[in-house]
Design a protein around this motif. Structure first.
Motif, short mmCIF file in Angstrom:
data_model
loop_
_atom_site.label_atom_id
_atom_site.label_comp_id
_atom_site.label_asym_id
_atom_site.label_seq_id
_atom_site.Cartn_x
_atom_site.Cartn_y
_atom_site.Cartn_z
N MET A 32 0.74 -1.27 0.07
CA MET A 32 -0.16 0.10 -0.06
C MET A 32 0.71 1.21 -0.02
N GLN A 33 2.33 1.01 0.37
CA GLN A 33 3.13 2.31 0.26
C GLN A 33 3.09 2.73 -1.20
N SER A 34 3.08 4.15 -1.18
CA SER A 34 3.04 4.93 -2.43
C SER A 34 4.39 4.92 -2.83
N PRO A 35 4.86 4.94 -4.40
CA PRO A 35 6.26 4.90 -4.72
C PRO A 35 6.71 6.53 -4.23
N SER A 36 8.21 6.41 -4.30
CA SER A 36 8.80 7.77 -4.03
C SER A 36 8.15 9.00 -4.96
N LYS A 37 8.33 9.86 -4.76
CA LYS A 37 7.78 10.86 -5.67
C LYS A 37 8.64 11.25 -6.73
N ILE A 38 8.29 10.78 -7.72
CA ILE A 38 9.06 10.67 -8.86
C ILE A 38 9.07 12.22 -9.65
N GLY A 39 10.30 12.64 -9.67
CA GLY A 39 10.24 14.01 -10.44
C GLY A 39 10.80 13.99 -11.92
N LEU A 40 10.50 14.94 -12.70
CA LEU A 40 10.78 15.23 -13.87
C LEU A 40 11.79 16.34 -14.04
N GLN A 41 12.97 16.53 -14.59
CA GLN A 41 13.74 17.81 -15.35
C GLN A 41 12.82 18.27 -16.37
N LEU A 42 12.18 19.38 -16.33
CA LEU A 42 11.53 19.92 -17.26
C LEU A 42 12.15 20.41 -18.46
N TYR A 43 13.52 20.36 -18.48
CA TYR A 43 14.39 20.46 -19.86
C TYR A 43 13.95 19.27 -20.81
N THR A 44 13.38 18.14 -20.44
CA THR A 44 13.21 17.18 -21.25
C THR A 44 11.97 17.63 -22.36
N LEU A 45 10.98 18.71 -21.81
CA LEU A 45 9.69 19.17 -22.46
C LEU A 45 10.02 20.66 -22.73
N ARG A 46 11.41 20.91 -23.05
CA ARG A 46 11.67 22.42 -23.49
C ARG A 46 10.90 22.95 -24.64
N LYS A 47 10.66 22.18 -25.59
CA LYS A 47 10.09 22.60 -26.72
C LYS A 47 8.40 22.74 -26.27
N GLU A 48 8.04 21.94 -25.62
CA GLU A 48 6.37 21.80 -25.47
C GLU A 48 6.06 22.88 -24.43
#
Length: 295
Positions: A32-48
């Motif tokens: 039932m434990q939720s996974p770690s807070k998975i983050g995203l470096q927004l540079y991946t979506l720089r065009k969007e």
């Protein structure tokens, strides 16, 4: 029957039942434990982000990401928004910015919001949107021509760390592979990691670039224990060593995550500098694989 004996038997029965149930409860709690807070470096979506800021952040949230790392801060603005506006926008999608990338500003001295120009304001704005970390993201080729350049960054990084500390934030440096190349017989990273104040300057380890440099992350954790609160979790394609969605390449994440305490890791971010598949497909694959890994 003696009353005390009755109580003892009753207690024994309860204890036995609890003992039998405990493994099942422990397994249930683990599942039932939720996974770690998975983050995203927004540079991946720089065009969007440049064409649809709100829509892009909405998609990031819908995939399941909870934390983001910013980039491109300039003259008091995050993607064209004031700190107050950007924080509110993130909150509306259930996102938080715990870290951000910044330039050294040595080559472009007129650029505001770098370590070398208007750093106090950059740190204050980072604190306003809720960041815990401010990270030097990259040294341009002209900023790292010789080992003497790296020696100068010891002082700049320490001073940048002092400013961050006063604002309640932590400064860090994000690596690529060039820091591990020899210059005048020495390694630049040995100055960044080994000569700076360990309390003022932490390290954000990029797992792809460490692999590209031919090094084992765990060896670095052993050499500099507790210095790596941030990671960039990215994979390497098995065929051509290009960037790959997490869990589809050659990086041994199970081994690396097993050493997270030694590293001192508190947050990590998926990043793909480039993708072969559509970018949202790539970051969705990365997220799902990380959840499966139960990191």
């Amino acid at each position: 029957m003696d009353f005390n004996v009755k109580i003892s038997r009753k207690s024994f029965i309860k204890a036995s039942a609890f003992a039998l149930a405990t493994p099942m409860l422990s397994k249930l709690n683990l599942e039932m434990q939720s996974p770690s807070k998975i983050g995203l470096q927004l540079y991946t979506l720089r065009k969007e982000l440049t064409t649809d800021l709100e829509g892009t952040l909405k998609k990031v949230s819908e995939i399941g990401y909870k934390e983001v790392e910013t980039f491109g801060y300039s003259d008091g603005k995050f993607f064209g928004k004031t700190p107050k506006e950007f924080k509110a926008l993130l909150k509306s999608f259930g996102l938080s910015a715990v870290s951000g990338h910044y330039g050294a500003g040595v080559e472009k001295a007129d650029a505001k919001g770098t370590l070398s120009n208007d750093w106090e304001r950059a740190v204050a704005d980072a604190a306003e949107i809720g960041q815990k970390y401010v990270v030097c993201a990259y040294l341009t080729p002209n900023e790292r021509k010789s080992i003497e350049d790296y020696k100068k960054y010891v002082d700049l990084f320490n001073k940048s760390g002092e400013v961050a500390k006063k604002a309640g934030l932590q400064f860090a440096y994000h690596n690529h592979d060039f820091e591990f190349e020899k210059l005048d017989g020495e390694i630049g990273y040995d100055y960044i990691a080994g000569k700076t104040d360990s309390k003022l300057v932490k390290l954000e380890l990029d797992l792809y670039w460490i692999a590209k440099a031919g090094l084992d992350p765990v060896d670095l954790f052993k050499k500099y224990p507790g210095r790596f609160p941030l990671w960039h979790v990215k994979d390497m394609d098995k065929s051509d060593k290009s960037f790959a969605a997490v869990g589809t390449g050659s990086v041994d994440f199970s081994k690396i995550f097993a050493a997270r305490k030694l590293a001192g890791m508190t947050h990590f971010f998926v990043e793909q500098d480039m993708t072969k598949e559509p970018v949202f497909e790539a970051i969705t694959t990365s997220y799902k694989n990380l959840v499966t890994m139960k990191v």
